[in-house]
Write a protein that holds these residues in place. Structure first.
Motif, mmCIF file in Angstrom:
data_model
loop_
_atom_site.group_PDB
_atom_site.id
_atom_site.type_symbol
_atom_site.label_atom_id
_atom_site.label_comp_id
_atom_site.label_asym_id
_atom_site.label_seq_id
_atom_site.Cartn_x
_atom_site.Cartn_y
_atom_site.Cartn_z
ATOM 1 N N UNK A 1 0.526 -3.599 3.257
ATOM 2 C CA UNK A 1 0.536 -2.158 3.460
ATOM 3 C C UNK A 1 2.002 -1.752 3.557
ATOM 4 N N UNK A 2 2.401 -0.758 2.785
ATOM 5 C CA UNK A 2 3.797 -0.307 2.780
ATOM 6 C C UNK A 2 4.769 -1.460 2.547
ATOM 7 N N UNK B 1 -9.075 -19.411 11.871
ATOM 8 C CA UNK B 1 -8.014 -18.500 12.303
ATOM 9 C C UNK B 1 -6.713 -19.230 12.676
ATOM 10 N N UNK C 1 4.565 -4.623 3.372
ATOM 11 C CA UNK C 1 4.616 -5.724 4.352
ATOM 12 C C UNK C 1 3.229 -6.319 4.550
ATOM 13 N N UNK C 2 3.183 -7.653 4.726
ATOM 14 C CA UNK C 2 1.899 -8.336 4.861
ATOM 15 C C UNK C 2 1.150 -7.839 6.092
ATOM 16 N N UNK C 3 -0.158 -7.759 5.972
ATOM 17 C CA UNK C 3 -1.050 -7.295 7.036
ATOM 18 C C UNK C 3 -1.087 -8.275 8.210
ATOM 19 N N UNK C 4 -0.600 -7.841 9.348
ATOM 20 C CA UNK C 4 -0.781 -8.577 10.601
ATOM 21 C C UNK C 4 -1.084 -7.552 11.675
ATOM 22 N N UNK C 5 -1.509 -7.999 12.833
ATOM 23 C CA UNK C 5 -1.745 -7.067 13.928
ATOM 24 C C UNK C 5 -2.022 -7.872 15.171
ATOM 25 N N UNK C 6 -3.152 -7.562 15.813
ATOM 26 C CA UNK C 6 -3.544 -8.341 16.988
ATOM 27 C C UNK C 6 -3.639 -9.816 16.598
ATOM 28 N N UNK C 7 -4.142 -10.082 15.395
ATOM 29 C CA UNK C 7 -4.279 -11.445 14.878
ATOM 30 C C UNK C 7 -3.977 -11.352 13.387
ATOM 31 N N UNK C 8 -4.999 -11.397 12.557
ATOM 32 C CA UNK C 8 -4.837 -11.179 11.122
ATOM 33 C C UNK C 8 -6.182 -10.730 10.586
ATOM 34 N N UNK C 9 -6.186 -10.223 9.358
ATOM 35 C CA UNK C 9 -7.431 -9.747 8.763
ATOM 36 C C UNK C 9 -8.461 -10.873 8.696
ATOM 37 N N UNK C 10 -9.693 -10.498 8.899
ATOM 38 C CA UNK C 10 -10.832 -11.404 8.703
ATOM 39 C C UNK C 10 -11.894 -10.596 7.950
ATOM 40 N N UNK C 11 -11.490 -10.109 6.761
ATOM 41 C CA UNK C 11 -12.305 -9.124 6.049
ATOM 42 C C UNK C 11 -13.718 -9.610 5.763
#
Lengths: 302, 302
Positions: free
Chosen positions: B144-145, B66, B147-157
């Motif tokens: 998504x829309x 991460x 823009x690269x996927x970020x949030x609390x951290x990042x995807x860990x699919x």
């Protein structure tokens, strides 16, 4: 103060409201979802009566689905392939626009509720979060980078596949399409199907709730891994069973097993997985928020 | 023509390149990932030699994780809690910036590759899509829309939970954290662990591939349900086994069971789930794309 109409269009019932904000909630009406002709006429009558007194600036619809939410598509504003009798390929936005002649906002029920929670509720100030409803069905929507989730179609989170230990729980699931998908195992009718009793008649200590928390946690973990939301808001009839939340918090932490080293999850999970800030008005106020955005969009295109 | 440096920083090897675009790919070097001091010094030496001849406008890093990709965070640009020896809490961006004195773009390996595929490859013109890599690990990123996927951290699919039928496949999974999560069942080392042979030594008709397609399909279905992407791009060493794609296409359709009534899935799934348009340069060209964006951002802040 501009007034807006909101429709929480569910597969079982419609809720229509007139409001400018949660603290200026003027009127509400509820009625069962029957045929499109009858149901949409009831909504139109309610709004026309208000409109005659104070004009409504726009209407918003948070709609059961599947729907077409793409403004560029020829079938924008339709309920599309739903198995619900009479409703497949219904032009909801077109009918309301023809009857009321105001801009009509339109999105999934859960994206509508997510927008409402973002504007006035538990997602205020966030840009990436998920709103889930667990009731007759199980659905999710939300925002990524401050914009509602759309794509090829829209999220159908309830139809994710999750592990199902048939030894622990031989119930086969109740989804018509997938049997034991997330919705098939964890929605309200699955609780009733598994225990042969409606959830609201099961005691708070019934083993149903630990199993429910387990299934909800599996889907929530998948959402965390896929979208990394800053918060997950969970509403709907099943979540009225408040005893689920602490079990769910523990189970999510246990399944993640320390993989996401963030205080939001390790220390403050009770503020990370939460009920809607707007309570059971999240759906209809979300529709009002969709109406507000439709008015802005109509203004910018005029 | 402005030149950029790209680093595909993997847990096993680093790939560094200098390019302005896929058809103007000037140089590349590959070396094993050892300690941060040694590995980052090798990257710096490579870029310094180029920089002396033609200045590089910026550097981009598509990094194993991460990581902390949030520019507003005090630990932006760090590899954070990785179990990889020596690398936990390494300030990758800070070290490169100090050594090379150019803007440094930084994101996950999969978000970098997604950005590259969006600019020049199989996601060109789309705004909501997913890039997956299946190799030593299993990871996913995307937009998504737009823009690269970020949030609390990042995807860990890779760490989603998926159904695991122990009767069909008693292999317990190889994820240190979760055992039989998606990565634990479907990454390259899981194939080797299950069949006691490296994947590349198994024949194309070996039952390993049908099982692999089954697990990959379960995760892909969950991605479709959660994000409704317009396309899913799948790269990495495991996907070099091209025989997986047709099995995967069929299995995804079978698991969805007609639920998503879209021609992209019902009729053209071979154009919906595809290999990277940039082939095995998706990672390092994605890093070049991150460098280009970092240069633009630095310009707009100057």
């Amino acid at each position: 103060m501009a007034l807006y109409g909101g429709i929480e269009a569910g597969g079982t019932k419609f809720v229509c409201a007139v409001a400018s904000a949660p603290d200026d909630f003027r009127d509400e009406i509820r009625f069962p979802t029957t045929t499109p002709d009858e149901t949409l006429a009831q909504a139109v009558d309610f709004f026309r009566a208000h409109h005659a007194r104070t004009p409504l600036t726009a209407i918003g619809v948070s709609c059961f689905g599947p729907i077409d939410p793409d403004p560029a598509s020829p079938t924008f504003g339709y309920v599309t392939t739903t198995p619900k009798p009479h409703w497949a390929h219904t032009d909801v936005v077109g009918r309301l626009h023809t009857a009321l002649n105001v801009p009509v906002g339109f999105d999934t029920d859960v994206n509508g509720a997510a927008l409402g929670e973002h504007r006035w509720g538990a997602a205020h100030g966030l840009d990436t979060f998920v709103y889930l409803t667990i009731g007759t069905g199980l659905g999710g929507g939300g925002m990524v980078n401050g914009r509602l989730l759309h794509g090829l179609m829209h999220s159908e989170m309830g139809h994710m596949r999750v592990p199902h230990d048939l030894t622990r729980d031989p119930y086969p699931g109740q989804c018509t399409y997938h049997g034991d998908c997330w919705e098939g195992l964890a929605c309200g009718p699955a609780i009733e199907g598994r225990w042969q009793t409606k959830g609201q008649h099961l005691g708070v200590d019934h083993p149903a709730w630990a199993l429910e928390a387990h299934y909800l946690a599996l889907g929530v973990v998948n959402i965390i891994m896929m979208l990394s939301p800053q918060r997950i808001i969970m509403g709907g009839g099943v979540m009225d069973q408040q005893q689920i939340f602490p079990m769910l918090h523990k189970e999510v932490q246990s399944l993640l097993n320390g993989y996401v080293q963030k205080p939001e999850i390790l220390e403050h999970i009770d503020q990370y997985i939460v009920p809607p800030g707007l309570g059971n008005r999240a759906g209809v106020l979300g529709a009002v928020a969709l109406a507000m955005d439709a008015a802005v969009n109509a203004g910018s295109q005029a």
